[in-house]
Design a protein around this motif. Structure first.
Motif, PDB file in Angstrom:
ATOM      1  N   GLU A 180      11.024   7.448 -13.547  1.00 50.47           N
ATOM      2  CA  GLU A 180      10.102   7.839 -14.614  1.00 50.47           C
ATOM      3  C   GLU A 180       9.524   6.636 -15.351  1.00 50.47           C
ATOM      4  O   GLU A 180       8.473   6.722 -15.962  1.00 50.47           O
ATOM      5  N   ILE A 210       5.183   4.085 -17.847  1.00 52.44           N
ATOM      6  CA  ILE A 210       4.700   3.093 -18.825  1.00 52.44           C
ATOM      7  C   ILE A 210       3.427   2.424 -18.300  1.00 52.44           C
ATOM      8  O   ILE A 210       2.565   2.017 -19.074  1.00 52.44           O
ATOM      9  N   ILE A 256      -0.138   3.150 -19.725  1.00 54.01           N
ATOM     10  CA  ILE A 256      -0.711   2.484 -20.903  1.00 54.01           C
ATOM     11  C   ILE A 256      -0.676   0.967 -20.750  1.00 54.01           C
ATOM     12  O   ILE A 256      -1.507   0.274 -21.303  1.00 54.01           O
ATOM     13  N   LEU A 282      -0.160  -5.401 -27.195  1.00 48.90           N
ATOM     14  CA  LEU A 282       0.380  -4.159 -26.637  1.00 48.90           C
ATOM     15  C   LEU A 282       0.723  -4.318 -25.160  1.00 48.90           C
ATOM     16  O   LEU A 282       1.725  -3.766 -24.690  1.00 48.90           O
ATOM     17  N   LEU A 296       8.898  -3.653 -22.418  1.00 51.37           N
ATOM     18  CA  LEU A 296       9.698  -2.419 -22.414  1.00 51.37           C
ATOM     19  C   LEU A 296       9.802  -1.819 -21.015  1.00 51.37           C
ATOM     20  O   LEU A 296      10.706  -1.055 -20.713  1.00 51.37           O
ATOM     21  N   LEU A 348      12.343  12.661 -18.774  1.00 50.96           N
ATOM     22  CA  LEU A 348      11.958  11.303 -18.417  1.00 50.96           C
ATOM     23  C   LEU A 348      13.130  10.466 -17.928  1.00 50.96           C
ATOM     24  O   LEU A 348      13.022   9.246 -17.813  1.00 50.96           O
ATOM     25  N   HIS A 400      15.888   6.343 -18.778  1.00 51.73           N
ATOM     26  CA  HIS A 400      15.233   5.289 -19.552  1.00 51.73           C
ATOM     27  C   HIS A 400      14.163   5.853 -20.473  1.00 51.73           C
ATOM     28  O   HIS A 400      13.221   5.153 -20.838  1.00 51.73           O
ATOM     29  N   PHE A 447      12.818   3.860 -23.481  1.00 54.30           N
ATOM     30  CA  PHE A 447      11.873   2.759 -23.257  1.00 54.30           C
ATOM     31  C   PHE A 447      10.454   3.299 -23.145  1.00 54.30           C
ATOM     32  O   PHE A 447       9.502   2.720 -23.666  1.00 54.30           O
ATOM     33  N   ILE A 448      10.324   4.433 -22.442  1.00 56.29           N
ATOM     34  CA  ILE A 448       8.989   5.006 -22.274  1.00 56.29           C
ATOM     35  C   ILE A 448       8.440   5.427 -23.631  1.00 56.29           C
ATOM     36  O   ILE A 448       7.298   5.114 -23.982  1.00 56.29           O
ATOM     37  N   TRP A 449       9.282   6.107 -24.416  1.00 52.74           N
ATOM     38  CA  TRP A 449       8.803   6.546 -25.736  1.00 52.74           C
ATOM     39  C   TRP A 449       8.479   5.353 -26.614  1.00 52.74           C
ATOM     40  O   TRP A 449       7.498   5.366 -27.357  1.00 52.74           O
ATOM     41  N   ALA A 450       9.309   4.305 -26.537  1.00 56.98           N
ATOM     42  CA  ALA A 450       9.050   3.126 -27.366  1.00 56.98           C
ATOM     43  C   ALA A 450       7.709   2.496 -26.995  1.00 56.98           C
ATOM     44  O   ALA A 450       6.929   2.102 -27.871  1.00 56.98           O
ATOM     45  N   ALA A 451       7.424   2.424 -25.682  1.00 55.98           N
ATOM     46  CA  ALA A 451       6.165   1.819 -25.247  1.00 55.98           C
ATOM     47  C   ALA A 451       4.978   2.632 -25.750  1.00 55.98           C
ATOM     48  O   ALA A 451       4.036   2.092 -26.347  1.00 55.98           O
ATOM     49  N   TYR A 452       5.044   3.958 -25.531  1.00 57.66           N
ATOM     50  CA  TYR A 452       3.929   4.793 -25.997  1.00 57.66           C
ATOM     51  C   TYR A 452       3.840   4.755 -27.514  1.00 57.66           C
ATOM     52  O   TYR A 452       2.745   4.752 -28.095  1.00 57.66           O
ATOM     53  N   ALA A 470       4.649   2.276 -29.515  1.00 60.09           N
ATOM     54  CA  ALA A 470       4.047   1.020 -29.963  1.00 60.09           C
ATOM     55  C   ALA A 470       2.530   1.094 -29.852  1.00 60.09           C
ATOM     56  O   ALA A 470       1.802   0.693 -30.773  1.00 60.09           O
ATOM     57  N   VAL A 471       2.042   1.655 -28.736  1.00 62.23           N
ATOM     58  CA  VAL A 471       0.597   1.757 -28.549  1.00 62.23           C
ATOM     59  C   VAL A 471      -0.004   2.652 -29.623  1.00 62.23           C
ATOM     60  O   VAL A 471      -1.017   2.308 -30.252  1.00 62.23           O
ATOM     61  N   VAL A 483       0.069   0.758 -33.102  1.00 59.13           N
ATOM     62  CA  VAL A 483      -0.888  -0.341 -33.268  1.00 59.13           C
ATOM     63  C   VAL A 483      -2.322   0.176 -33.266  1.00 59.13           C
ATOM     64  O   VAL A 483      -3.130  -0.164 -34.140  1.00 59.13           O
ATOM     65  N   ILE A 484      -2.639   1.039 -32.293  1.00 57.94           N
ATOM     66  CA  ILE A 484      -4.019   1.516 -32.223  1.00 57.94           C
ATOM     67  C   ILE A 484      -4.321   2.439 -33.392  1.00 57.94           C
ATOM     68  O   ILE A 484      -5.403   2.378 -33.985  1.00 57.94           O
ATOM     69  N   LEU A 538      -5.041   0.267 -36.294  1.00 58.71           N
ATOM     70  CA  LEU A 538      -6.370  -0.336 -36.195  1.00 58.71           C
ATOM     71  C   LEU A 538      -7.452   0.665 -36.576  1.00 58.71           C
ATOM     72  O   LEU A 538      -8.368   0.348 -37.334  1.00 58.71           O
ATOM     73  N   ILE A 539      -7.310   1.894 -36.054  1.00 64.26           N
ATOM     74  CA  ILE A 539      -8.341   2.893 -36.334  1.00 64.26           C
ATOM     75  C   ILE A 539      -8.352   3.216 -37.827  1.00 64.26           C
ATOM     76  O   ILE A 539      -9.422   3.297 -38.451  1.00 64.26           O
ATOM     77  N   TRP A 553      -7.448   1.235 -40.212  1.00 64.96           N
ATOM     78  CA  TRP A 553      -8.030   0.099 -40.930  1.00 64.96           C
ATOM     79  C   TRP A 553      -9.554   0.096 -40.791  1.00 64.96           C
ATOM     80  O   TRP A 553     -10.289  -0.141 -41.766  1.00 64.96           O
TER      81      TRP A 553
END
Lengths: 221, 253, 61
Positions: B52, B56, B59, B106, B113, C9, C12, C15-20, C22-23, C26-27, C30-31, C33
């Protein structure tokens, strides 16, 4: 051409008479090399293995330290404006100043490396090659650095900013310099890395004066 | 007869056009990303090696793509500004830099990650990671240089020169860090002989890349609009101060 | 979260949730701001217009 040589001679004389710049850079170079074993531990095997890397990185940092002065003192007393309006193209002025920086800082730093290598237990057989890579690579350091110095001439946090702008651009020089040294330490490809390093230096000698001169021109208007 | 770029290059015209186009691009980005996420989580199969975790990728790759594409755009804008002296090109370069830095950041974070479960470590000094990290530093340098010079038009020109130096150096940096061996999987989408990745995973990836690109365009338009407004505000404030000074002088006489 | 979305999932997932995450963070930041910055500039322009300071091109209107 004679104007170029005159300017080169003037800059070299200034750096000799003032003396402080080279002394500071050399002192900084030795200090970084002294601090690293204190931080890394006194394992002589480890030190001799990483010594070329330490020496190269310390050289980059020490050269960086003196870069800010390449244009700033001449900018402050107005010499740079005179040079810019003179008959010699500004690109040549930049070239002369960067060359002077190489001769007055790059070469002495490269020649000091073996002394510091002794302190790091570096194999003596490596010295000629290490010095050769440094002598071949430092023109790139001076000329790329001149671009950073020209860009930050009017910024109010000069020194730190030069480091941020220029250090990433030193990556190829560092990598190929290290690749050439490591070639002798076992892996093949020394001559290839050496040739690429020379190509890097020559390319930056040709291209960097244009970028630096453009940056200076923008600030003189 | 004006060309399209000439008409677009007029700030007032740009404000009108971007104002009417922006909601559509933003909406399209939202729809495409939503569809891409659906594909990524419900349709795409797990990778047979990475399981899975490979999700990642959907993105990570768009962020990495934008990290590079945005720098190229910044360099083109910088070139346009230096050659044609057009303020809109500077507005474009200035506003794209923080966005590019964010996408680069990112790409690094998601890659890290992804690396932990796959490679067993958050960070390796592999060629691609290193060059993206250096790209991030180049973005930071552009922002730092611009913010450190008070005279705004001077800052614009110097930053443009630095952006061009960066675009010349980037391939050399890339080549130098590629010199060693690389742990990262070799390029699998954009390569000669067609993609090596299975269609079931390629489709969501391309959809997400399209969605992120649309999103960047929308964000960039909005940022450019803000910057143009900011410059108008400053110009008006300056005019106001000058007017006040002039009337004070007149009163004193 | 996974139960909510009806997907599994695997080991791991964090890790997948952390990556999404973070995106999204941050985005999203930005939006937000960009939106707030736009509002601030428009308010400033409106305030200036109220004081009678206008752009030459807007004066005709």
């Amino acid at each position: 051409m004679s104007a170029f040589l005159a300017l080169l001679k003037r800059d070299l004389m200034l750096s000799v008479r003032q003396g402080g710049a080279l002394g500071t850079a050399l002192g900084f170079y030795m200090l970084v090399v002294t601090l690293l074993p204190l931080g890394l531990g006194q394992d002589l095997n480890l030190l001799s293995r990483i010594a070329p890397g330490i020496l190269w990185i310390a050289l980059l940092l020490a050269a960086l330290l003196s870069l800010g002065r390449v244009f700033s003192s001449d900018h402050e007393d107005g010499t740079l404006d005179v040079l810019a309006t003179g008959r010699m193209p500004l690109e040549m002025v930049v070239g002369a100043k960067a060359l002077a920086h190489w001769i007055s800082t790059g070469i002495p730093l490269a020649l000091t490396a073996p002394v510091l290598g002794l302190m790091l237990n570096l194999d003596i057989a490596v010295y000629p090659l290490l010095m050769a890579t440094m002598l071949v690579g430092t023109p790139a350091v001076s000329f790329i650095g001149a671009v950073g110095a020209a860009l930050t001439l009017r910024s109010y946090r000069g020194g730190l900013l030069i480091a941020l702008l220029v250090l990433p651009l030193y990556v190829p020089t560092l990598i190929f310099g290290m690749a050439a040294v490591n070639g002798l330490l076992g892996v093949s490809g020394t001559s290839a890395a050496m040739l690429i390093l020379a190509a890097l230096s020559l390319t930056s000698v040709v291209l960097c004066p244009f970028a630096a001169a453009a940056a200076l021109r923008v600030q003189m208007q | 007869m004006q060309t399209l770029t000439q008409r677009l290059a007029n700030p007032t015209r740009f404000m009108e056009l971007s104002g009417s186009v922006l909601p559509w691009i933003a909406g399209a980005a939202a729809v495409v990303i939503a569809y891409g996420l659906y594909l990524a989580f419900y349709v795409a199969p797990p990778d047979y090696q990475q399981g899975e975790t490979a999700r990642i990728m959907y993105i990570h790759v768009p962020c990495a793509w934008l990290a590079m594409a945005v720098y190229a755009m910044v360099a083109m804008s910088a070139f346009g500004f230096l050659v044609f002296r057009h303020p809109l090109a500077d507005v474009s370069a200035k506003t794209a830099v923080p966005l590019g830095a964010a996408f680069t950041f990112l790409a690094l974070v998601t890659g890290s990650l992804w690396g932990r479960p796959t490679w067993g470590t958050y960070w390796v000094w592999d060629a691609r990671l290193t060059s993206v990290l250096i790209l991030f530093f180049l973005y930071l340098g552009l922002m730092a240089l611009r913010s450190s010079i008070e005279d705004e038009s001077l800052a614009s020109k110097l930053t443009a020169i630095l952006a061009l130096v960066g675009i010349v150096m980037l391939p050399i940096i890339k080549f130098s860090v590629d010199f060693g061996n690389t742990l990262h999987q070799p390029a699998s989408v954009l390569r000669v002989g067609g993609p090596t990745i299975d269609t079931a995973m390629l489709t969501p990836l391309l959809v997400m890349a399209l969605g992120f690109t649309l999103m960047f365009v929308a964000m960039h338009f909005k940022a450019m609009r803000n910057e143009i407004l900011r410059r108008r505000v400053r110009a008006l404030q300056l005019a106001q101060v000058e007017k006040a000074q002039a009337s004070q002088l007149a009163a004193a006489e | 979260m996974e139960l909510l979305l009806g997907i599994d999932l695997g080991p791991h997932a964090s890790f997948i949730w952390a990556a999404y995450g973070a995106v999204v963070a941050v985005i999203g930041g930005l939006i937000a701001w960009l939106y707030i910055d736009g509002r601030i500039q428009q308010r400033k322009l409106a305030a200036l217009a109220e004081q009678g300071v206008r752009r030459r091109s807007a004066r005709r209107a």
